[in-house]
Design a protein around this motif. Structure first.
Motif, PDB file in Angstrom:
ATOM      1  N   LEU A  30       0.835  -1.192   0.000  1.00 30.90           N
ATOM      2  CA  LEU A  30       0.000   0.000   0.000  1.00 30.90           C
ATOM      3  C   LEU A  30       0.879   1.256   0.000  1.00 30.90           C
ATOM      4  O   LEU A  30       1.818   1.364   0.787  1.00 30.90           O
ATOM      5  CB  LEU A  30      -0.920   0.000   1.227  1.00 30.90           C
ATOM      6  N   GLU A  31       0.592   2.187  -0.921  1.00 29.03           N
ATOM      7  CA  GLU A  31       1.372   3.417  -1.030  1.00 29.03           C
ATOM      8  C   GLU A  31       0.593   4.650  -0.578  1.00 29.03           C
ATOM      9  O   GLU A  31       1.189   5.657  -0.228  1.00 29.03           O
ATOM     10  CB  GLU A  31       1.833   3.615  -2.479  1.00 29.03           C
ATOM     11  N   GLU A  32      -0.726   4.570  -0.594  1.00 26.63           N
ATOM     12  CA  GLU A  32      -1.550   5.719  -0.207  1.00 26.63           C
ATOM     13  C   GLU A  32      -2.760   5.244   0.583  1.00 26.63           C
ATOM     14  O   GLU A  32      -3.468   4.334   0.163  1.00 26.63           O
ATOM     15  CB  GLU A  32      -2.010   6.474  -1.453  1.00 26.63           C
ATOM     16  N   LEU A  33      -2.983   5.895   1.720  1.00 29.90           N
ATOM     17  CA  LEU A  33      -4.109   5.562   2.580  1.00 29.90           C
ATOM     18  C   LEU A  33      -4.850   6.843   2.927  1.00 29.90           C
ATOM     19  O   LEU A  33      -4.285   7.762   3.513  1.00 29.90           O
ATOM     20  CB  LEU A  33      -3.609   4.874   3.852  1.00 29.90           C
ATOM     21  N   LEU A  51       2.557  -1.298   6.938  1.00 26.50           N
ATOM     22  CA  LEU A  51       2.518  -0.328   5.836  1.00 26.50           C
ATOM     23  C   LEU A  51       3.905   0.233   5.541  1.00 26.50           C
ATOM     24  O   LEU A  51       4.140   1.437   5.526  1.00 26.50           O
ATOM     25  CB  LEU A  51       1.526   0.786   6.162  1.00 26.50           C
ATOM     26  N   LEU A  54       4.213   2.743   2.508  1.00 26.80           N
ATOM     27  CA  LEU A  54       3.273   3.861   2.470  1.00 26.80           C
ATOM     28  C   LEU A  54       4.008   5.178   2.220  1.00 26.80           C
ATOM     29  O   LEU A  54       5.011   5.468   2.872  1.00 26.80           O
ATOM     30  CB  LEU A  54       2.480   3.938   3.771  1.00 26.80           C
ATOM     31  N   LEU A  57      -0.294   9.474   3.700  1.00 25.67           N
ATOM     32  CA  LEU A  57      -1.291   9.120   4.710  1.00 25.67           C
ATOM     33  C   LEU A  57      -2.092  10.365   5.049  1.00 25.67           C
ATOM     34  O   LEU A  57      -1.539  11.384   5.455  1.00 25.67           O
ATOM     35  CB  LEU A  57      -0.604   8.582   5.971  1.00 25.67           C
ATOM     36  N   MET A  75       7.258   3.465   8.731  1.00 25.88           N
ATOM     37  CA  MET A  75       6.934   4.109   7.448  1.00 25.88           C
ATOM     38  C   MET A  75       8.117   4.937   6.968  1.00 25.88           C
ATOM     39  O   MET A  75       8.084   6.161   6.965  1.00 25.88           O
ATOM     40  CB  MET A  75       5.703   5.000   7.607  1.00 25.88           C
ATOM     41  N   LEU A  78       7.392   7.393   3.912  1.00 24.58           N
ATOM     42  CA  LEU A  78       6.327   8.373   4.050  1.00 24.58           C
ATOM     43  C   LEU A  78       6.817   9.774   3.670  1.00 24.58           C
ATOM     44  O   LEU A  78       7.794  10.266   4.232  1.00 24.58           O
ATOM     45  CB  LEU A  78       5.785   8.372   5.477  1.00 24.58           C
TER      46      LEU A  78
END
Length: 85
Positions: A30-33, A51, A54, A57, A75, A78
């Motif tokens: 997952l790269e974007e939440l 994550l 990620l 976020l 992360m 991030l």
């Protein structure tokens, strides 16, 4: 499975009140939440441990008053974190 190919997860404008540690388990790619515009007031300390890839976020427009920085420890990639109210 889906958890291996999922890159973006949009879960905004729901009534999510807390994030438990198993919610994002095995979502290592997952790269974007996007969790903005919920009612989140609590985040379990190990919620985001899986994550590791990620990059973005968004926790904005929630009811978060404090966050333990250890939550973001894994992360390393991030680049954008939005926590504004």
């Amino acid at each position: 499975g889906l958890e291996n190919s999922l890159k973006i997860l949009k879960f905004q404008k729901n009534q999510l009140q807390l994030i438990k540690m198993f919610y994002f388990k095995n979502l290592m790619n997952l790269e974007e939440l996007q969790l903005q515009r919920n009612q989140i007031s609590s985040i379990d300390i190990f919620s985001f441990d899986d994550l590791i890839n990620l990059k973005r976020l968004d926790l904005s427009e929630n009811m978060i008053f404090s966050i333990d920085t250890i939550i973001f420890e894994k992360m390393k990639l991030l680049i954008k974190l939005d926590i504004q109210n």
